[in-house]
Design an enzyme around this catalytic site. Structure first.
Site, PDB file in Angstrom:
ATOM      1  N   GLU A 132       0.828  -1.212   0.000  1.00  0.00           N
ATOM      2  CA  GLU A 132       0.000   0.000   0.000  1.00  0.00           C
ATOM      3  C   GLU A 132       0.863   1.264   0.000  1.00  0.00           C
ATOM      4  O   GLU A 132       1.985   1.265   0.530  1.00  0.00           O
ATOM      5  CB  GLU A 132      -0.907   0.012   1.242  1.00  0.00           C
ATOM      6  CG  GLU A 132      -1.932  -1.105   1.229  1.00  0.00           C
ATOM      7  CD  GLU A 132      -2.927  -1.033   2.389  1.00  0.00           C
ATOM      8  OE1 GLU A 132      -2.865  -0.075   3.202  1.00  0.00           O
ATOM      9  OE2 GLU A 132      -3.778  -1.936   2.477  1.00  0.00           O
ATOM     10  N   GLU A 198      -8.539   2.051  -4.657  1.00  0.00           N
ATOM     11  CA  GLU A 198      -9.639   1.645  -3.766  1.00  0.00           C
ATOM     12  C   GLU A 198     -10.445   2.860  -3.324  1.00  0.00           C
ATOM     13  O   GLU A 198      -9.886   3.862  -2.848  1.00  0.00           O
ATOM     14  CB  GLU A 198      -9.075   0.900  -2.543  1.00  0.00           C
ATOM     15  CG  GLU A 198     -10.182   0.417  -1.606  1.00  0.00           C
ATOM     16  CD  GLU A 198      -9.760  -0.636  -0.596  1.00  0.00           C
ATOM     17  OE1 GLU A 198      -8.638  -1.177  -0.699  1.00  0.00           O
ATOM     18  OE2 GLU A 198     -10.579  -0.931   0.296  1.00  0.00           O
TER      19      GLU A 198
HETATM   20  O1  KIV Z   1      -6.468  -7.132   1.353  1.00  0.00           O
HETATM   21  C1  KIV Z   1      -7.252  -6.939   0.413  1.00  0.00           C
HETATM   22  O2  KIV Z   1      -8.221  -7.687   0.192  1.00  0.00           O
HETATM   23  C2  KIV Z   1      -7.003  -5.781  -0.427  1.00  0.00           C
HETATM   24  C3  KIV Z   1      -7.994  -5.423  -1.479  1.00  0.00           C
HETATM   25  C4  KIV Z   1      -9.231  -4.880  -0.907  1.00  0.00           C
HETATM   26  C5  KIV Z   1      -7.389  -4.507  -2.474  1.00  0.00           C
HETATM   27  O3  KIV Z   1      -6.012  -5.139  -0.252  1.00  0.00           O
END
Ligand code: KIV
Length: 282
Positions: A132, A198
Protein backbone atom coordinates in the site's frame (compact mmCIF):
# COMPACT_ATOMS: atom_id res chain seq x y z
CA UNK A 1 -15.68 -10.55 -28.03
CA UNK A 2 -14.86 -14.14 -28.97
CA UNK A 3 -12.38 -16.12 -26.90
CA UNK A 4 -10.12 -16.34 -29.96
CA UNK A 5 -9.84 -12.56 -30.10
CA UNK A 6 -8.80 -12.30 -26.45
CA UNK A 7 -5.08 -12.33 -25.56
CA UNK A 8 -6.24 -14.07 -22.37
CA UNK A 9 -9.41 -14.17 -20.34
CA UNK A 10 -10.97 -16.84 -22.49
CA UNK A 11 -11.10 -19.06 -19.41
CA UNK A 12 -9.25 -22.28 -18.82
CA UNK A 13 -10.44 -23.51 -22.20
CA UNK A 14 -8.19 -20.93 -23.88
CA UNK A 15 -5.39 -23.13 -25.22
CA UNK A 16 -3.09 -20.22 -25.95
CA UNK A 17 -2.56 -19.16 -22.38
CA UNK A 18 -1.38 -21.58 -19.73
CA UNK A 19 -0.36 -19.03 -17.11
CA UNK A 20 -1.31 -15.35 -16.66
CA UNK A 21 1.81 -13.23 -16.31
CA UNK A 22 2.35 -9.54 -15.67
CA UNK A 23 2.94 -8.92 -19.38
CA UNK A 24 -0.63 -10.14 -20.05
CA UNK A 25 -1.90 -7.40 -17.74
CA UNK A 26 -0.12 -4.86 -19.93
CA UNK A 27 -1.44 -6.44 -23.10
CA UNK A 28 -4.97 -6.42 -21.70
CA UNK A 29 -4.78 -2.68 -21.06
CA UNK A 30 -3.44 -2.01 -24.53
CA UNK A 31 -6.23 -4.07 -26.11
CA UNK A 32 -9.04 -2.80 -23.86
CA UNK A 33 -9.71 -6.19 -22.30
CA UNK A 34 -10.82 -6.08 -18.68
CA UNK A 35 -8.79 -7.88 -16.02
CA UNK A 36 -10.59 -9.79 -13.25
CA UNK A 37 -9.34 -10.48 -9.73
CA UNK A 38 -10.73 -11.95 -6.52
CA UNK A 39 -9.18 -12.38 -3.13
CA UNK A 40 -8.59 -15.95 -1.99
CA UNK A 41 -7.16 -17.36 1.21
CA UNK A 42 -7.31 -21.14 0.73
CA UNK A 43 -6.71 -23.99 -1.70
CA UNK A 44 -10.35 -24.85 -2.54
CA UNK A 45 -11.59 -21.34 -3.35
CA UNK A 46 -8.39 -20.72 -5.33
CA UNK A 47 -8.92 -23.80 -7.48
CA UNK A 48 -12.56 -22.84 -8.18
CA UNK A 49 -11.71 -19.24 -9.12
CA UNK A 50 -8.81 -20.46 -11.26
CA UNK A 51 -11.09 -22.91 -13.08
CA UNK A 52 -13.54 -20.04 -13.72
CA UNK A 53 -10.80 -18.08 -15.50
CA UNK A 54 -10.31 -15.29 -12.95
CA UNK A 55 -7.05 -13.66 -14.03
CA UNK A 56 -5.42 -13.00 -10.67
CA UNK A 57 -5.97 -13.98 -7.06
CA UNK A 58 -4.93 -11.64 -4.28
CA UNK A 59 -4.12 -13.22 -0.94
CA UNK A 60 -5.11 -9.99 0.72
CA UNK A 61 -4.30 -8.85 4.21
CA UNK A 62 -8.12 -8.72 4.35
CA UNK A 63 -7.48 -12.26 5.63
CA UNK A 64 -6.97 -10.38 8.92
CA UNK A 65 -10.74 -9.81 8.90
CA UNK A 66 -12.06 -12.76 6.92
CA UNK A 67 -9.83 -15.58 8.19
CA UNK A 68 -8.48 -14.42 11.53
CA UNK A 69 -11.42 -12.29 12.74
CA UNK A 70 -9.48 -9.11 13.60
CA UNK A 71 -11.44 -5.86 13.39
CA UNK A 72 -8.94 -4.28 10.96
CA UNK A 73 -6.12 -5.54 8.72
CA UNK A 74 -3.51 -3.95 11.00
CA UNK A 75 -2.68 -6.92 13.29
CA UNK A 76 -2.19 -9.53 10.56
CA UNK A 77 1.42 -10.71 10.17
CA UNK A 78 3.68 -12.10 7.45
CA UNK A 79 3.81 -15.42 9.35
CA UNK A 80 0.01 -15.63 9.30
CA UNK A 81 -0.27 -14.82 5.58
CA UNK A 82 2.50 -17.12 4.32
CA UNK A 83 0.67 -20.46 4.77
CA UNK A 84 -2.54 -19.01 3.25
CA UNK A 85 -0.62 -17.69 0.24
CA UNK A 86 1.17 -21.00 -0.28
CA UNK A 87 -2.19 -22.83 -0.22
CA UNK A 88 -3.64 -20.46 -2.86
CA UNK A 89 -0.59 -20.96 -5.09
CA UNK A 90 -1.11 -24.75 -4.85
CA UNK A 91 -4.71 -24.24 -5.99
CA UNK A 92 -4.00 -22.48 -9.29
CA UNK A 93 -2.55 -23.45 -12.61
CA UNK A 94 -3.45 -20.35 -14.63
CA UNK A 95 -4.14 -17.35 -12.38
CA UNK A 96 -1.41 -14.98 -11.25
CA UNK A 97 -1.17 -15.01 -7.45
CA UNK A 98 -0.38 -11.75 -5.65
CA UNK A 99 0.82 -11.85 -2.04
CA UNK A 100 -0.23 -8.86 0.05
CA UNK A 101 2.52 -7.41 2.26
CA UNK A 102 0.92 -6.64 5.64
CA UNK A 103 1.25 -3.54 7.80
CA UNK A 104 4.66 -3.40 9.51
CA UNK A 105 6.47 -5.48 6.89
CA UNK A 106 7.74 -2.73 4.55
CA UNK A 107 7.24 0.74 6.06
CA UNK A 108 10.75 0.85 7.56
CA UNK A 109 12.26 1.21 4.10
CA UNK A 110 13.42 -0.52 0.93
CA UNK A 111 15.54 -3.13 2.74
CA UNK A 112 12.65 -4.28 4.88
CA UNK A 113 10.34 -4.32 1.83
CA UNK A 114 12.76 -6.45 -0.15
CA UNK A 115 13.27 -8.84 2.77
CA UNK A 116 9.50 -9.36 3.09
CA UNK A 117 8.96 -9.69 -0.65
CA UNK A 118 11.70 -12.32 -0.89
CA UNK A 119 10.11 -14.29 1.97
CA UNK A 120 6.77 -14.34 0.13
CA UNK A 121 8.35 -15.34 -3.18
CA UNK A 122 10.51 -18.12 -1.71
CA UNK A 123 8.18 -19.50 0.95
CA UNK A 124 4.86 -19.30 -0.96
CA UNK A 125 5.94 -19.37 -4.63
CA UNK A 126 3.58 -16.42 -5.29
CA UNK A 127 4.06 -14.58 -8.58
CA UNK A 128 3.96 -10.97 -7.34
CA UNK A 129 3.54 -8.90 -4.19
CA UNK A 130 1.30 -5.96 -3.34
CA UNK A 131 1.93 -3.10 -0.96
CA UNK A 132 0.00 0.00 0.00
CA UNK A 133 0.95 3.64 -0.54
CA UNK A 134 1.82 5.93 -3.43
CA UNK A 135 4.63 8.46 -3.17
CA UNK A 136 5.47 7.27 0.36
CA UNK A 137 6.09 3.70 -0.86
CA UNK A 138 7.84 4.51 -4.15
CA UNK A 139 11.34 3.71 -2.84
CA UNK A 140 10.16 0.34 -1.54
CA UNK A 141 8.49 -0.51 -4.87
CA UNK A 142 11.61 0.45 -6.80
CA UNK A 143 13.88 -1.79 -4.69
CA UNK A 144 11.57 -4.81 -4.89
CA UNK A 145 11.06 -4.43 -8.65
CA UNK A 146 14.84 -4.08 -9.20
CA UNK A 147 15.25 -7.46 -7.49
CA UNK A 148 13.00 -8.99 -10.17
CA UNK A 149 9.81 -9.21 -8.12
CA UNK A 150 6.66 -7.77 -9.74
CA UNK A 151 4.80 -5.27 -7.56
CA UNK A 152 1.11 -4.38 -7.65
CA UNK A 153 0.70 -0.97 -6.00
CA UNK A 154 -2.37 0.10 -3.98
CA UNK A 155 -3.50 3.74 -3.62
CA UNK A 156 -6.69 5.64 -2.77
CA UNK A 157 -8.19 4.21 0.41
CA UNK A 158 -5.46 2.06 1.94
CA UNK A 159 -6.95 0.01 4.81
CA UNK A 160 -3.63 -0.32 6.67
CA UNK A 161 -3.76 3.50 7.17
CA UNK A 162 -7.39 3.49 8.25
CA UNK A 163 -6.64 5.41 11.45
CA UNK A 164 -4.37 7.93 9.70
CA UNK A 165 -7.01 8.54 7.03
CA UNK A 166 -9.72 9.02 9.66
CA UNK A 167 -11.83 5.97 8.76
CA UNK A 168 -13.24 4.39 5.61
CA UNK A 169 -13.32 7.58 3.56
CA UNK A 170 -13.50 7.99 -0.24
CA UNK A 171 -10.11 9.26 -1.47
CA UNK A 172 -9.31 11.68 -4.33
CA UNK A 173 -12.34 13.96 -3.94
CA UNK A 174 -11.95 17.69 -4.69
CA UNK A 175 -8.46 19.05 -4.01
CA UNK A 176 -7.33 15.56 -2.99
CA UNK A 177 -7.51 14.48 -6.66
CA UNK A 178 -4.09 16.01 -7.33
CA UNK A 179 -2.51 13.92 -4.54
CA UNK A 180 -4.09 10.78 -5.98
CA UNK A 181 -2.69 11.55 -9.43
CA UNK A 182 0.76 12.14 -7.94
CA UNK A 183 0.57 8.82 -6.09
CA UNK A 184 -0.47 7.04 -9.30
CA UNK A 185 2.44 8.46 -11.28
CA UNK A 186 4.87 7.75 -8.43
CA UNK A 187 4.05 4.03 -8.37
CA UNK A 188 4.18 3.76 -12.15
CA UNK A 189 7.57 5.52 -12.21
CA UNK A 190 8.79 3.20 -9.44
CA UNK A 191 8.07 0.20 -11.68
CA UNK A 192 4.75 -1.26 -10.44
CA UNK A 193 3.11 -3.49 -13.08
CA UNK A 194 -0.45 -2.50 -12.00
CA UNK A 195 -2.12 -0.29 -9.42
CA UNK A 196 -5.18 -0.94 -7.29
CA UNK A 197 -7.41 2.13 -6.80
CA UNK A 198 -9.64 1.64 -3.77
CA UNK A 199 -12.72 3.80 -3.03
CA UNK A 200 -12.01 6.58 -5.53
CA UNK A 201 -14.64 8.56 -7.50
CA UNK A 202 -15.13 7.08 -10.99
CA UNK A 203 -14.17 10.30 -12.79
CA UNK A 204 -10.78 10.61 -11.12
CA UNK A 205 -10.17 6.86 -11.57
CA UNK A 206 -10.91 7.38 -15.29
CA UNK A 207 -8.32 10.17 -15.42
CA UNK A 208 -5.71 8.01 -13.68
CA UNK A 209 -6.46 5.14 -16.09
CA UNK A 210 -6.07 7.49 -19.04
CA UNK A 211 -2.80 9.01 -17.80
CA UNK A 212 -1.04 5.81 -16.73
CA UNK A 213 0.41 3.24 -19.07
CA UNK A 214 0.10 0.45 -16.47
CA UNK A 215 -3.32 -1.11 -15.77
CA UNK A 216 -5.54 0.26 -13.00
CA UNK A 217 -7.53 -2.23 -10.94
CA UNK A 218 -10.70 -0.96 -9.30
CA UNK A 219 -11.91 -1.81 -5.82
CA UNK A 220 -14.77 0.64 -5.70
CA UNK A 221 -13.25 2.97 -8.30
CA UNK A 222 -15.88 2.56 -10.99
CA UNK A 223 -16.15 1.12 -14.49
CA UNK A 224 -13.36 2.99 -16.28
CA UNK A 225 -10.46 1.10 -14.69
CA UNK A 226 -8.67 -1.64 -16.61
CA UNK A 227 -9.79 -4.34 -14.18
CA UNK A 228 -12.04 -5.14 -11.24
CA UNK A 229 -11.13 -6.80 -7.93
CA UNK A 230 -13.43 -7.82 -5.08
CA UNK A 231 -13.01 -9.47 -1.70
CA UNK A 232 -14.49 -12.91 -2.30
CA UNK A 233 -16.38 -13.23 0.96
CA UNK A 234 -18.25 -9.96 0.22
CA UNK A 235 -18.76 -10.89 -3.43
CA UNK A 236 -20.17 -14.35 -2.60
CA UNK A 237 -22.39 -13.22 0.27
CA UNK A 238 -20.30 -15.06 2.87
CA UNK A 239 -19.51 -11.97 5.00
CA UNK A 240 -22.16 -11.09 7.58
CA UNK A 241 -22.87 -7.43 8.35
CA UNK A 242 -22.43 -4.31 6.26
CA UNK A 243 -21.15 -4.65 2.69
CA UNK A 244 -19.58 -1.62 0.90
CA UNK A 245 -21.73 0.11 -1.73
CA UNK A 246 -19.37 -0.87 -4.57
CA UNK A 247 -19.76 -4.62 -4.01
CA UNK A 248 -22.11 -6.63 -6.21
CA UNK A 249 -23.02 -9.91 -4.53
CA UNK A 250 -22.97 -12.80 -6.98
CA UNK A 251 -24.17 -15.47 -4.51
CA UNK A 252 -25.51 -15.85 -0.98
CA UNK A 253 -23.13 -18.53 0.27
CA UNK A 254 -23.52 -17.41 3.90
CA UNK A 255 -27.30 -18.02 3.88
CA UNK A 256 -26.83 -21.33 2.04
CA UNK A 257 -24.34 -22.56 4.67
CA UNK A 258 -26.55 -21.32 7.50
CA UNK A 259 -29.55 -23.25 6.16
CA UNK A 260 -27.43 -26.36 5.51
CA UNK A 261 -26.01 -26.30 9.06
CA UNK A 262 -29.50 -25.90 10.57
CA UNK A 263 -30.86 -28.77 8.46
CA UNK A 264 -27.91 -30.98 9.46
CA UNK A 265 -28.50 -30.21 13.13
CA UNK A 266 -32.23 -31.05 12.77
CA UNK A 267 -31.51 -34.23 10.77
CA UNK A 268 -29.09 -35.51 13.42
CA UNK A 269 -31.55 -34.63 16.18
CA UNK A 270 -34.39 -36.46 14.47
CA UNK A 271 -32.36 -39.43 13.21
CA UNK A 272 -32.88 -38.59 9.51
CA UNK A 273 -29.08 -38.54 9.17
CA UNK A 274 -27.28 -40.88 8.82
CA UNK A 275 -29.66 -43.01 6.72
CA UNK A 276 -29.07 -46.55 5.46
CA UNK A 277 -27.23 -45.30 2.36
CA UNK A 278 -24.63 -43.61 4.54
CA UNK A 279 -23.80 -46.78 6.53
CA UNK A 280 -21.11 -49.38 5.82
CA UNK A 281 -22.16 -53.02 5.90
CA UNK A 282 -20.01 -55.65 7.66
O1 KIV B 1 -6.47 -7.13 1.35
C1 KIV B 1 -7.25 -6.94 0.41
O2 KIV B 1 -8.22 -7.69 0.19
C2 KIV B 1 -7.00 -5.78 -0.43
C3 KIV B 1 -7.99 -5.42 -1.48
C4 KIV B 1 -9.23 -4.88 -0.91
C5 KIV B 1 -7.39 -4.51 -2.47
O3 KIV B 1 -6.01 -5.14 -0.25
Amino acid sequence: MSDEARPYGGGTSDPALKRVRTRHFQRAKEQGIKITGLTSYDFLSASIFDEAGIDFLLVGDSAGNTVFGYDTTIPVTVDELIPLTAAVVRGVSRALVVADMPFGSYENGPDEALHTAIRFMKETRSHAVKLEGGTRSAKQIKRVVRAGIPVMAHIGFTPQSEHGLGGHIIQGRGDDAQRLLEDAHAVEDAGAFAVVLEMVPSAIAAQVTEELSIPTISVGAGPHCDGQLLVWSDWAGMSRGRIPRFVKQYAQIGDTLLEAAKTFRDDVDSGVYPAAEHEYSE
